[in-house]
Design an enzyme around this catalytic site. Structure first.
Site, mmCIF file in Angstrom:
data_model
loop_
_atom_site.group_PDB
_atom_site.id
_atom_site.type_symbol
_atom_site.label_atom_id
_atom_site.label_comp_id
_atom_site.label_asym_id
_atom_site.label_seq_id
_atom_site.Cartn_x
_atom_site.Cartn_y
_atom_site.Cartn_z
ATOM 1 C CB SER A 144 44.233 31.870 44.869
ATOM 2 O OG SER A 144 45.419 31.560 44.232
ATOM 3 C CE1 TYR A 157 44.649 30.963 49.912
ATOM 4 C CE2 TYR A 157 45.165 29.932 47.251
ATOM 5 C CZ TYR A 157 45.053 31.552 48.574
ATOM 6 O OH TYR A 157 46.285 32.130 47.722
#
Length: 258
Positions: A144, A157
């Site tokens: 990401s 994350y």
């Protein structure tokens, strides 16, 4: 263009999710037999049924990626059913935590490390050696922009997605002389049908989405298919010389612009 996947088996973790399910559809459209792996058996079955109704080949697998014994048993079951995994898409992840580090929930941190990172390691460890033995394989992991640039309130994350890049590059080094490539996709936010909304409509849905759209040079957000087409390419015969790369699918959001 024929991507040469007609005799390949692709296993997609988190295969019932938004990006994972689109990965499954696109890989099946390219001729691969797809294993839709997810803890949500009903959703996985719906994806597999859709693929088969469209003429593709798909089966489901239920597995908790944090349970190493369950991962071993699942991979063995898949191997018996398909002959082995040629393409592994490490897609499963949690992305629901939002708190600054001082207030971050330790249990959420542990959960995200266990699923997002260790889960990818667990299943890769079970399929990667067989790929090397056969002399052909593709490992594609989903990172990401938060893994490259950090994400405010996204400690677990961001950290796990950054670590997947290191894991992916290590796999590329270890697989390079065995016909096995490993690459990592680094997408901008993807929002499905919300990408078609005007700025005003997007602001009403989620102001953060509109801020990200404005910060993206292309002035539009991504769609799941933007990511999945890259997955299909990296899985292809044509991508044999692409390995160890963190490939952005970002609309240019990672560029310096003013």
């Amino acid at each position: 263009m024929d991507f040469g996947l007609a005799d390949k088996t692709a296993l997609v973790t988190g295969g019932a999710g938004r990006i994972g399910s689109e990965d499954c559809r696109v890989l099946a459209d390219e001729g691969a037999a797809v294993v839709v792996l997810d803890v949500d058996t009903d959703a996985a079955a719906a994806v597999a049924d859709e693929i088969e109704s469209n003429g593709g080949d798909a089966i489901t697998a239920e597995c908790d990626l944090t349970d190493r014994e369950a991962v071993r048993e699942t991979v063995e079951t898949v191997r018996e059913a398909t002959g082995g995994v040629d393409i592994l898409v490490n897609n499963a992840a949690f992305v629901d935590a939002a708190a600054q580090v001082g207030e971050f929930d330790d249990d959420v941190w542990d959960r995200d490390v266990a699923v997002n990172l260790t889960g990818a390691y667990n299943i890769t460890k079970e399929v990667f050696p067989a790929m090397c033995e056969r002399g052909w394989g593709r490992v594609i992991s989903m990172s990401s922009m938060a893994g490259l640039q950090g994400g405010f309130g996204q400690a677990s994350y961001s950290a796990t997605k950054a670590a997947l890049i290191g894991l992916g590059k290590t796999l590329a080094l270890e697989g390079a002389q065995h016909g096995v490539t490993s690459n990592v996709i680094v997408p901008n936010i993807v929002v499905d049908e919300f990408a078609d909304l005007s700025g005003e409509e997007l602001e009403a849905v989620n102001p953060m989405y509109e801020r990200i759209r404005q910060a993206t040079p292309m002035k539009e957000l991504g769609r799941e298919e933007d990511v999945s087409f890259m997955v299909a390419y990296l899985a292809s015969q044509q991508a044999r010389y692409v390995t160890g790369q963190a490939v952005g699918v970002t609309g240019g959001v990672d560029l310096f612009s003013f």
